[in-house]
Design a protein around this motif. Sequence first.
Motif, short mmCIF file in Angstrom:
data_model
loop_
_atom_site.label_atom_id
_atom_site.label_comp_id
_atom_site.label_asym_id
_atom_site.label_seq_id
_atom_site.Cartn_x
_atom_site.Cartn_y
_atom_site.Cartn_z
N ARG A 207 52.80 1.09 7.29
CA ARG A 207 52.52 1.86 6.07
C ARG A 207 53.26 3.14 6.68
NH1 ARG A 207 46.80 4.99 6.63
NH2 ARG A 207 47.75 6.35 8.10
N PRO A 208 53.36 4.47 6.05
CA PRO A 208 53.83 5.59 6.43
C PRO A 208 52.68 6.10 7.52
CG PRO A 208 53.78 5.56 4.06
CD PRO A 208 53.08 4.36 4.42
N PRO A 209 53.06 7.05 8.55
CA PRO A 209 52.23 7.46 9.49
C PRO A 209 51.46 8.40 8.96
CG PRO A 209 54.69 8.09 9.82
CD PRO A 209 54.58 7.00 8.77
N ALA A 210 50.48 8.62 9.74
CA ALA A 210 49.55 9.84 9.43
C ALA A 210 50.03 11.27 10.26
CB ALA A 210 48.22 9.35 10.12
N ARG A 211 49.51 12.20 9.32
CA ARG A 211 49.65 13.69 10.06
C ARG A 211 48.38 14.33 9.81
NH1 ARG A 211 49.88 17.53 12.76
NH2 ARG A 211 51.33 19.26 12.54
N THR A 212 47.59 14.77 10.98
CA THR A 212 46.38 15.31 10.96
C THR A 212 46.25 16.53 11.76
OG1 THR A 212 45.49 13.01 10.91
CG2 THR A 212 43.93 14.92 11.22
N VAL A 213 45.84 17.62 10.99
CA VAL A 213 45.59 18.90 11.95
C VAL A 213 43.98 19.08 11.91
CG1 VAL A 213 45.69 21.44 11.95
CG2 VAL A 213 47.52 20.15 10.71
N PHE A 214 43.61 18.89 13.34
CA PHE A 214 42.21 18.94 13.31
C PHE A 214 41.82 20.55 13.83
CE2 PHE A 214 42.65 14.76 14.30
CZ PHE A 214 41.71 14.06 14.02
N VAL A 215 41.01 21.08 12.76
CA VAL A 215 40.81 22.48 12.92
C VAL A 215 39.18 22.60 13.63
CG1 VAL A 215 40.14 24.58 11.74
CG2 VAL A 215 41.80 22.88 10.89
N LEU A 216 39.27 23.09 14.63
CA LEU A 216 37.93 22.80 15.74
C LEU A 216 37.15 24.14 15.95
CD1 LEU A 216 39.45 20.27 18.17
CD2 LEU A 216 38.14 19.89 16.00
N ASP A 217 36.10 24.17 15.63
CA ASP A 217 35.09 25.30 15.93
C ASP A 217 34.88 25.35 17.33
OD1 ASP A 217 33.24 27.24 16.22
OD2 ASP A 217 32.05 26.39 14.39
N SER A 218 35.11 26.42 18.14
CA SER A 218 35.00 26.56 19.34
C SER A 218 34.12 27.81 19.59
CB SER A 218 36.20 26.50 20.39
OG SER A 218 36.88 27.66 20.17
N LEU B 44 43.82 22.57 16.57
CA LEU B 44 43.70 24.14 16.36
C LEU B 44 42.55 24.77 16.25
CD1 LEU B 44 45.43 26.38 14.99
CD2 LEU B 44 44.71 25.74 12.68
N PRO B 45 42.13 25.18 17.51
CA PRO B 45 41.02 25.56 17.81
C PRO B 45 40.61 27.14 17.26
CG PRO B 45 42.07 25.22 19.95
CD PRO B 45 43.00 25.09 18.80
N PHE B 46 39.43 27.43 16.91
CA PHE B 46 39.24 28.70 16.46
C PHE B 46 37.95 29.23 16.79
CE2 PHE B 46 35.95 28.10 12.96
CZ PHE B 46 36.25 26.74 12.92
N ALA B 47 37.65 30.56 16.94
CA ALA B 47 36.40 31.17 17.32
C ALA B 47 36.49 32.45 16.26
CB ALA B 47 35.92 31.36 18.67
N SER B 48 36.46 33.44 16.92
CA SER B 48 36.34 34.83 16.07
C SER B 48 37.73 34.93 15.80
CB SER B 48 36.25 35.96 17.26
OG SER B 48 34.82 36.05 17.65
N ALA B 49 38.87 34.26 16.42
CA ALA B 49 40.31 34.32 15.99
C ALA B 49 40.56 33.04 16.14
CB ALA B 49 40.95 35.40 16.73
N VAL B 50 41.89 32.89 15.64
CA VAL B 50 42.69 31.55 15.58
C VAL B 50 43.15 31.38 16.98
CG1 VAL B 50 43.88 29.62 14.40
CG2 VAL B 50 42.66 31.44 12.99
#
Length: 534
Positions: free
Chosen positions: A339-350, A393-399
């Motif tokens: 199958r076509p491969p996956a592309r994922t962005v994990f936007v993670l609260d830190s 892609l971690p974020f807190a007060s800023a990205v």
Amino acid sequence: MRPGRRRARAAALAALLLAACAPACTPQASGELRILAGSELADLEPLLERAEQETGVQVRMDYTGTLEGVQQVVSGQAAQGYDAIWFSSNRYLALHPEGRGALGDQTSVMASPVVLGVAEHTAEDLGWTGGAEVTWADVAQAAAGGDLSYGMTSPAASNSGFSALVGVAAALSDSGSALQAADVAEAAPDLERFFSGQHLTAGSSGWLADAYVRRATGQDPGPELNAMVNYESVLLSVQQREELPEPLVLVHPADGAVTADYPLTLLDAAGGQAAERYDALVSYLMGEEAQEEIERTTHRRPMAPGAAAPGLPALAELPFPATAEVADGLIGAYFDEYRPPARTVFVLDSSGSMAGERMAALRTAVDTLTGGDGDALDVRFQRFYHRERVTLLPFASAVHRPRTFEVDGGAPEGALEGIRAGVRALEPDGWTAGYAALAEAYGLLAEEEAGGRFTSIVLLTDGAVNRGPDLAEFREEVHAGLDAELRGVPVFPVLLGESDAAEMEELAGLTGGRVFDARSTSLDEAFREIRGYQ
């Protein structure tokens, strides 16, 4: 009592009742029958309530995913909490010696083959109407030619997807007998052609059907689909939905299908009282009235002797893999090669609130996805796949700075260790700028060629967004300005701690995604469940 004797006793009892009984002579029992069941069987709850009135047996159904259920039986955990299991099929379970040994009486209550539903105008264009003979090879050719864009559930999360994968492999290999590894390898080029047409995946057959309808009606922003591989019963239900802009034509492939036969199965470890309750419930379900209700309300085919589903063709049953190793190899190759491969962005609260147990839970969940939690059946296929591109892609007060990894099929460990290290390095601090991070995630995707990948964004946050844009600003100033392809990228929010559940539901609805709740389960389970949708 030995399983063989139990099966003989149940079969004799069912035959006697079917020949002579009205509901008034349904066997009676009392007490609770505890059943571990596939989630799709929730639609039988009204029937099971009537079964309690008729038999005295109170049925308690606890629902689980396909591989999670198999793992519970194989590990012996199911026998500690349940009297019976009720999945769409026992065939994969029976490939494992520990699974076979755990099973007692089995009675197939209903059936539904996994076939294809095609939008009417597409079926007409392809010449697939009016009783035309269509094979799985014809479907593969249409997919490879760009004429068919379909959805199908994940073979690692749903039996309908697994049955479809097995059926297509059996048909395209033309083996005619139990699938061997060599058959699968020979069919690999045709399998790639077939799965080149898959443009939506899902963790359940029901969610897939709803997503198909939402896309057809323009409620979801994802790319248009003109077909769906699913249970015949689900496709028949979709046919009846008034909001569907054009009918769905059912295609029953001439070379056959793999059928779910829904065997209600007593576990071998169950006691005598549980066996009596099982017998009473089976007798009720196989009676004429219950079988008619099953067909009418769920569109599954009745299985009582002599019963038939009017208007539905008989289908040849395609062969199943010969061993668990062949089945597992097929699932692995589906993700890693076909199958076509996956592309994922994990936007993670830190942010600061993630300190302690919550950050530890995130690290555990990521360890599992990178293959760090052993080889149990229910985690084996939730790992990151070969060719998959993953951005943290971690974020807190800023990205914070994003880091992107691509899992190399030949040497995956470098990327996997990079992902683990990236999460281990997170230091919780600050506030929660969730929508600013989400805007950045879409910006990163805009800079790439999608290349037909299954693209999604996972947003983990344990609190309300309190810095940067709010949801309304994100919707109007970011999402509304995306091109059509990016608007179709779903966001899968994960609820943790003090997440704003209502707002996350709204966000998922805006993007065609789905909310996953890690407040009532573990973050590890939630992340693994999301894998069925990527």
